[in-house]
Design an enzyme around this catalytic site. Structure first.
Site, PDB file in Angstrom:
ATOM      1  CD1 TRP A  32      24.909  68.455  26.927  1.00 29.94           C
ATOM      2  CD2 TRP A  32      24.687  70.392  28.025  1.00 29.94           C
ATOM      3  NE1 TRP A  32      25.390  68.263  28.182  1.00 29.94           N
ATOM      4  CE2 TRP A  32      25.281  69.451  28.893  1.00 29.94           C
ATOM      5  CE3 TRP A  32      24.459  71.680  28.488  1.00 29.94           C
ATOM      6  CZ2 TRP A  32      25.638  69.748  30.194  1.00 29.94           C
ATOM      7  CZ3 TRP A  32      24.811  71.979  29.794  1.00 29.94           C
ATOM      8  CH2 TRP A  32      25.391  71.018  30.628  1.00 29.94           C
ATOM      9  CD  GLU A  68      15.912  71.994  26.098  1.00 26.85           C
ATOM     10  OE1 GLU A  68      15.573  71.956  27.295  1.00 26.85           O
ATOM     11  OE2 GLU A  68      16.983  71.483  25.680  1.00 26.85           O
ATOM     12  CB  CYS A  90      26.059  65.037  21.161  1.00 23.62           C
ATOM     13  SG  CYS A  90      27.327  63.959  21.847  1.00 23.62           S
ATOM     14  CB  VAL A  91      22.632  62.242  25.046  1.00 25.48           C
ATOM     15  CG1 VAL A  91      22.414  62.082  26.535  1.00 25.48           C
ATOM     16  CG2 VAL A  91      21.539  63.107  24.430  1.00 25.48           C
ATOM     17  CB  THR A  96      22.426  60.413  37.020  1.00 23.01           C
ATOM     18  OG1 THR A  96      22.325  61.265  35.866  1.00 23.01           O
ATOM     19  CG2 THR A  96      23.426  61.006  38.013  1.00 23.01           C
ATOM     20  CG  HIS A  98      19.975  63.829  32.826  1.00 21.84           C
ATOM     21  ND1 HIS A  98      18.793  64.516  33.020  1.00 21.84           N
ATOM     22  CD2 HIS A  98      20.666  64.512  31.883  1.00 21.84           C
ATOM     23  CE1 HIS A  98      18.783  65.575  32.229  1.00 21.84           C
ATOM     24  NE2 HIS A  98      19.906  65.599  31.531  1.00 21.84           N
ATOM     25  NE  ARG A 137      29.112  55.774  17.134  1.00 22.24           N
ATOM     26  CZ  ARG A 137      30.144  55.123  17.664  1.00 22.24           C
ATOM     27  NH1 ARG A 137      31.181  55.792  18.127  1.00 22.24           N
ATOM     28  NH2 ARG A 137      30.150  53.802  17.735  1.00 22.24           N
TER      29      ARG A 137
END
Length: 166
Positions: A32, A68, A90-91, A96, A98, A137
């Protein structure tokens, strides 16, 4: 590793890092946000190369997402094949909660593996408000956190080996 403190330093100079004979690093990478995670992976690989480690010093596996990463890192740790493991993800904040759950899961998972395991696990998960912050980054104006993670992996592998011999 604070970006603010590290921004103007050169991270991957061989003279500043210990040498670990036969170093084996496991790297688990989230698919992701692949544009970001693959850039972080490239930084980690380049750091290892710049410090004299061959390409086969790193074994890379991919998992679907940041949640995961803990499972992937745990499996790599259980294999007994690695001196250190790097979790790369990476998020990017959305609209939301989440984001908060995924970040907490990855952070707690890494902390648990470090507290209960035999192999140091390096946290290289960007948690940003937007894609530009992540790009900054991942080889942009704020260096490459993948490089910093590989540095930490080398240092922790040396620590592990030195501590085990004490």
């Amino acid at each position: 590793m604070s970006t603010e403190l590290k921004n103007n330093e050169t991270h991957h100079q061989a003279a500043t890092l210990p040498v670990v004979d036969g170093l084996k690093v496991g790297i688990v990478v989230a698919e992701w946000n692949a544009r970001i995670t693959e850039a972080l992976l490239a930084g980690a690989r380049q750091c290892l190369k710049d410090n004299g480690y061959p390409d086969d010093a790193a074994t890379v596996v991919h998992v679907p997402g940041t949640v995961e990463l803990t499972y992937g890192a745990a499996q790599m740790a259980r294999s007994g094949l690695f001196d250190a493991i790097i979790m790369i993800g990476c998020v990017i904040r959305g609209g939301t909660p989440h984001f908060d759950y995924v970040c907490e899961h990855a952070t707690n998972g890494c902390a648990m593996l470090n507290a209960t395991g035999e192999v140091p696990v390096i946290f290289c998960v960007l948690t940003t408000d937007n894609e530009q912050q992540a790009l900054d980054r991942a080889g942009g104006v704020l260096c490459n956190k993948g490089t910093e993670a590989a540095e930490a992996a080398i240092k922790m592998a040396a620590f592990k080996h030195g501590f085990a011999q004490s």
